[in-house]
Design a protein around this motif. Sequence first.
Motif, PDB file in Angstrom:
ATOM      1  N   ARG A 168      -7.830  -3.986  -6.840  1.00 13.89           N
ATOM      2  CA  ARG A 168      -7.136  -3.558  -5.391  1.00 13.89           C
ATOM      3  C   ARG A 168      -6.348  -4.164  -5.050  1.00 13.89           C
ATOM      4  O   ARG A 168      -5.589  -5.343  -5.793  1.00 13.89           O
ATOM      5  N   GLN A 217      -3.774  -3.168  -2.113  1.00 15.15           N
ATOM      6  CA  GLN A 217      -3.914  -3.424  -0.974  1.00 15.15           C
ATOM      7  C   GLN A 217      -2.376  -4.170  -1.042  1.00 15.15           C
ATOM      8  O   GLN A 217      -1.049  -3.967  -0.397  1.00 15.15           O
ATOM      9  N   ASP A 218      -2.404  -5.481  -1.333  1.00 16.11           N
ATOM     10  CA  ASP A 218      -0.983  -6.362  -1.569  1.00 16.11           C
ATOM     11  C   ASP A 218       0.296  -5.739  -1.984  1.00 16.11           C
ATOM     12  O   ASP A 218       1.190  -6.089  -1.753  1.00 16.11           O
ATOM     13  N   LYS A 255       1.323  -2.278  -1.627  1.00 15.31           N
ATOM     14  CA  LYS A 255       1.131  -1.030  -0.344  1.00 15.31           C
ATOM     15  C   LYS A 255       3.090  -1.446  -0.034  1.00 15.31           C
ATOM     16  O   LYS A 255       3.415  -2.735   0.535  1.00 15.31           O
ATOM     17  N   LEU A 307      -9.179   5.933  -1.653  1.00 13.10           N
ATOM     18  CA  LEU A 307      -7.627   5.765  -1.755  1.00 13.10           C
ATOM     19  C   LEU A 307      -7.154   6.619  -2.857  1.00 13.10           C
ATOM     20  O   LEU A 307      -7.317   6.919  -3.851  1.00 13.10           O
ATOM     21  N   GLU A 345      -6.395   8.347   2.109  1.00 11.66           N
ATOM     22  CA  GLU A 345      -7.023   7.146   2.660  1.00 11.66           C
ATOM     23  C   GLU A 345      -7.972   7.441   3.375  1.00 11.66           C
ATOM     24  O   GLU A 345      -8.171   7.929   4.768  1.00 11.66           O
ATOM     25  N   TRP A 389       3.222   4.066   1.049  1.00  7.53           N
ATOM     26  CA  TRP A 389       2.291   2.872  -0.312  1.00  7.53           C
ATOM     27  C   TRP A 389       3.915   2.739  -1.491  1.00  7.53           C
ATOM     28  O   TRP A 389       3.981   1.858  -2.618  1.00  7.53           O
TER      29      TRP A 389
END
Length: 374
Positions: A228, A230-231, A233, A300, A359, A369
């Motif tokens: 992932r 997400q961190d 972004k 995503l 998303e 992003w």
Amino acid sequence: MTRLALILALLAGAGAVTAQDAGQAAREAARALEQAAVLLDEADSARDRVAALTRTVRAFEDGLSAMRDGLRKAAIRETELARKLATQETEVAQLLGVLSALGGQAQPTTLLHPQGPLGMARSGMLVASVTPALADRARALRADLDEVTALRQLQENAAETLQDGLASVQDARTTLSQAIADRGALPVRFTEDPVRTAILIAGTETLDAFASGLSQIAEDEAPQNLPRIQDRKGTLPLPSSGVILRRANEADAAGVKRPGIVLATGPQALVVTPTAATVRYSGPLLDYGLVTILEPQANLLIVLAGMDQTFGEAGQVLPEGSPVGLMGGTPEAVTEILSPSGERGGAGRTETLYIEVREGDRTVDPLTWFAPSQ
């Protein structure tokens, strides 16, 4: 050190020639070129060669961009100095005359003064106080003249180096295309059903509708196993070197608004994956030209549209930084890069890459992003 790296080092060291940011860009580009060359020499497998060639192409692109900016600033600086010296021509002539008189041998008549010894003493004090200022002025003018000479020499030497650099980056792009064809099979998450793909394209009129139906083209799809992001972004690098031409929902010349951003790139610029991702689709789509849709993680999607050539097939899993396409356009001529009016058309950035991020079922501003400073 390559010729391009050498000229970049010269630009980086010309403190009076270029702004600090241009010098830093030149230094970084020169280092990247040398590092890419080392990786290319050490590449053993076909995949290693693709990665090394990708870094080489991007380093060349960044190097030529830094060189263009530096030379444009050099040309502008030379013009400024030429105008400055032209307006001071009379002053320079007078200054040279005074300095010549001061530097000559004193004649007996110079010891005479209409007001006698006292007047002579006062004149001597005045000359003594003015002489250092005249000398400082002469040094400043000499420095300006030396800088003009250095600037002209730099631009004259750059033409051949630029020609070599443009040829080298074109060779690297061609070699990269062949290396991609030779690298062998990549990990595959699913197999594309061409019939379903054709039906989906024929039945959709918008990118939004197509993206929503992407799951229909996959067969025997394996679970998503990419890490992932997400961190990360807001920190992802842009897929290509360029300048943001339009932001999300900004109207274009025709008044059309799109949810993605438009990135102005150089001709034949390389486009890479900003992170490890699965290729959900690659090919022509609607009026977007060639399109690649990447899936870094579940729910995503990153849409890249407007390329002239694409690499990769639907279902393949690509590592971060893998090439996914090349922009179109004709490479710049050396005379265009050396032109001081290089800002026209975005300093040689003639192609546009459309970037959209989704998303789930909604589009979001891509700059949530990607790092806008890239």
